[in-house]
Design a protein around this motif. Sequence first.
Motif, short mmCIF file in Angstrom:
data_model
loop_
_atom_site.label_atom_id
_atom_site.label_comp_id
_atom_site.label_asym_id
_atom_site.label_seq_id
_atom_site.Cartn_x
_atom_site.Cartn_y
_atom_site.Cartn_z
N GLY A 1 0.82 -1.22 0.00
CA GLY A 1 0.00 0.00 0.00
C GLY A 1 0.84 1.25 0.00
O GLY A 1 0.52 2.23 -0.70
N MET A 2 1.93 1.26 0.77
CA MET A 2 2.79 2.44 0.81
C MET A 2 3.53 2.65 -0.51
O MET A 2 3.72 3.79 -0.94
N ILE A 3 3.92 1.54 -1.14
CA ILE A 3 4.56 1.68 -2.47
C ILE A 3 3.60 2.31 -3.46
O ILE A 3 3.96 3.20 -4.24
N GLY A 4 2.34 1.85 -3.42
CA GLY A 4 1.33 2.43 -4.32
C GLY A 4 1.09 3.90 -4.02
O GLY A 4 0.95 4.71 -4.94
N ALA A 5 1.05 4.24 -2.72
CA ALA A 5 0.81 5.63 -2.34
C ALA A 5 1.94 6.53 -2.81
O ALA A 5 1.70 7.61 -3.38
N PHE A 6 3.18 6.10 -2.61
CA PHE A 6 4.31 6.92 -3.04
C PHE A 6 4.42 6.97 -4.56
O PHE A 6 4.88 7.96 -5.13
N GLY A 7 3.99 5.86 -5.21
CA GLY A 7 4.00 5.88 -6.68
C GLY A 7 3.04 6.93 -7.23
O GLY A 7 3.36 7.67 -8.17
N ASN B 1 -4.63 3.72 -1.15
CA ASN B 1 -3.42 2.95 -0.86
C ASN B 1 -3.06 2.97 0.62
O ASN B 1 -2.62 1.96 1.18
N ILE B 2 -3.25 4.11 1.26
CA ILE B 2 -2.95 4.20 2.69
C ILE B 2 -3.93 3.33 3.49
O ILE B 2 -3.57 2.67 4.45
N SER B 3 -5.19 3.31 3.05
CA SER B 3 -6.20 2.46 3.70
C SER B 3 -5.81 0.99 3.57
O SER B 3 -5.93 0.21 4.53
N GLU B 4 -5.34 0.60 2.39
CA GLU B 4 -4.87 -0.78 2.19
C GLU B 4 -3.74 -1.11 3.16
O GLU B 4 -3.73 -2.18 3.78
N ALA B 5 -2.82 -0.17 3.31
CA ALA B 5 -1.68 -0.40 4.19
C ALA B 5 -2.12 -0.62 5.64
O ALA B 5 -1.59 -1.49 6.34
N LEU B 6 -3.09 0.15 6.10
CA LEU B 6 -3.54 0.04 7.49
C LEU B 6 -4.43 -1.17 7.71
O LEU B 6 -4.34 -1.85 8.74
N ILE B 7 -5.33 -1.46 6.77
CA ILE B 7 -6.26 -2.57 6.93
C ILE B 7 -5.54 -3.91 6.97
O ILE B 7 -5.87 -4.79 7.78
#
Length: 205
Positions: free
Chosen positions: A117-123, A139-145
């Motif tokens: 998720g973080m890779i996607g967010a930074f991308g 993407n951040i939601s994916e990272a936390l969930i």
Amino acid sequence: CSLAMVALVIYNFIQLGRSKFVPEDLRSQMHEYMVSCKVRSAIEVASTSPSFLGRMLATALPKIDATEPETLGREHVEDAMADFTARENRSYMTMIGYLGVIAQIAPMLGLMGTVSGMIGAFGKLRDLESPDASVLAENISEALITTLSGLIIAVPAIVFFFILRNRLNRLVADSHEAASDMIDASLNTLNADQQLAKVPEGLSS
């Protein structure tokens, strides 16, 4: 992981039922035979029981030595019980141990989702000229969930691992205690006269 955890918990609780380890009917019947020193009959009854106690006694009771009335070769019987328990515990602990594996894997999978998720967010942040929080939110939601999901699975898996392991140890201890009581019953029957002879006159009643 959650489905595997639920399936393992249900399976292990079924396998670790008291009736599968120390059934009361078998325990009382075996105790009656051992009080009467009918070891051969006790072995026959034990060999027909699929329970832990039955299989253990079917393995250990043939080690009884009638030529040693004071001990009945108890040391050899207890060694056979210990060997049987060591073999059986491996299979039980294998299935319980899988809960420990899930407890370790689930947070790692959650961490993998966090990294993804973080890779996607930074991308997306890199590709956007003007960063927009709403675009990054998915993407951040994916990272936390995923992290939360891994922890939600791992915590009960660890709890059930220790509950089931302690349950196994308690049932095995109960089986050994029942077997020890049976041997004591036979010894008391065989040595009743000698034990009574040690009691001073006037206290025998």
